[in-house]
Design a protein around this motif. Sequence first.
Motif, short mmCIF file in Angstrom:
data_model
loop_
_atom_site.label_atom_id
_atom_site.label_comp_id
_atom_site.label_asym_id
_atom_site.label_seq_id
_atom_site.Cartn_x
_atom_site.Cartn_y
_atom_site.Cartn_z
N ARG A 8 26.34 13.04 33.83
CA ARG A 8 25.87 13.30 32.47
C ARG A 8 25.38 14.74 32.31
N ALA A 9 25.60 15.59 33.32
CA ALA A 9 25.14 16.98 33.26
C ALA A 9 26.00 17.77 32.26
N GLU A 10 25.50 18.94 31.91
CA GLU A 10 26.10 19.74 30.85
C GLU A 10 27.57 20.08 31.11
N ALA A 11 27.91 20.48 32.33
CA ALA A 11 29.29 20.86 32.62
C ALA A 11 30.23 19.69 32.37
N CYS A 12 29.85 18.51 32.80
CA CYS A 12 30.70 17.34 32.59
C CYS A 12 30.75 16.95 31.12
N GLN A 13 29.61 17.07 30.44
CA GLN A 13 29.61 16.77 29.00
C GLN A 13 30.57 17.69 28.26
N SER A 14 30.56 18.97 28.63
CA SER A 14 31.40 19.93 27.93
C SER A 14 32.89 19.72 28.20
N MET A 15 33.20 18.98 29.23
CA MET A 15 34.61 18.73 29.59
C MET A 15 35.05 17.30 29.29
N GLY A 16 34.33 16.63 28.40
CA GLY A 16 34.74 15.30 27.97
C GLY A 16 33.94 14.16 28.56
N GLY A 17 32.84 14.46 29.19
CA GLY A 17 32.02 13.42 29.81
C GLY A 17 31.45 12.41 28.84
#
Length: 159
Positions: free
Chosen positions: A85-94
């Motif tokens: 749920r971290a920002e990098a994953c959220q920004s890539m479709g998490g």
Amino acid sequence: MNIHQPRGDVPGRTLAIVEELKGLEGPLLPILHEIQHEFGYVPQDCLPVIARELNLSRAEVYGVFSFYHDFREHPAGRHVLKLCRAEACQSMGGDQLAESAKRLLGIDFHETTPDGAVTLEPVYCLGLCSCAPSAMFDGEVHARVDADDLDALVAEARR
């Protein structure tokens, strides 16, 4: 299998774990980890025993227990699916991946499917930021997870 049922006397076993580890410097986290390893989760009736034996308040023990996302209040399913749920994953479709997982499983984060097959948990970084979005299934990390990968993981869990 990840499902553990408390064996025998939970407070008694908790006391034995505390006695074994309380001599460590900063023993609370190792004690909580060992209790979760023993039972598959941290039963709430363990917390007062830990507090008493370490001369801490129940609030201090509960504060540490509730702060760390890896400690569970209930037994996990046979399989555990953790979605970053971290920002990098959220920004890539998490976020979309998380919503898909919830829909596929019919549960929300911190819940287990009614058949006990899968527990869905959020995790706040798996260290695969350059390969986002990422997931962990039964301790094995998966990078660049897409809808097809998610379907395959859920199918594997349901077998």
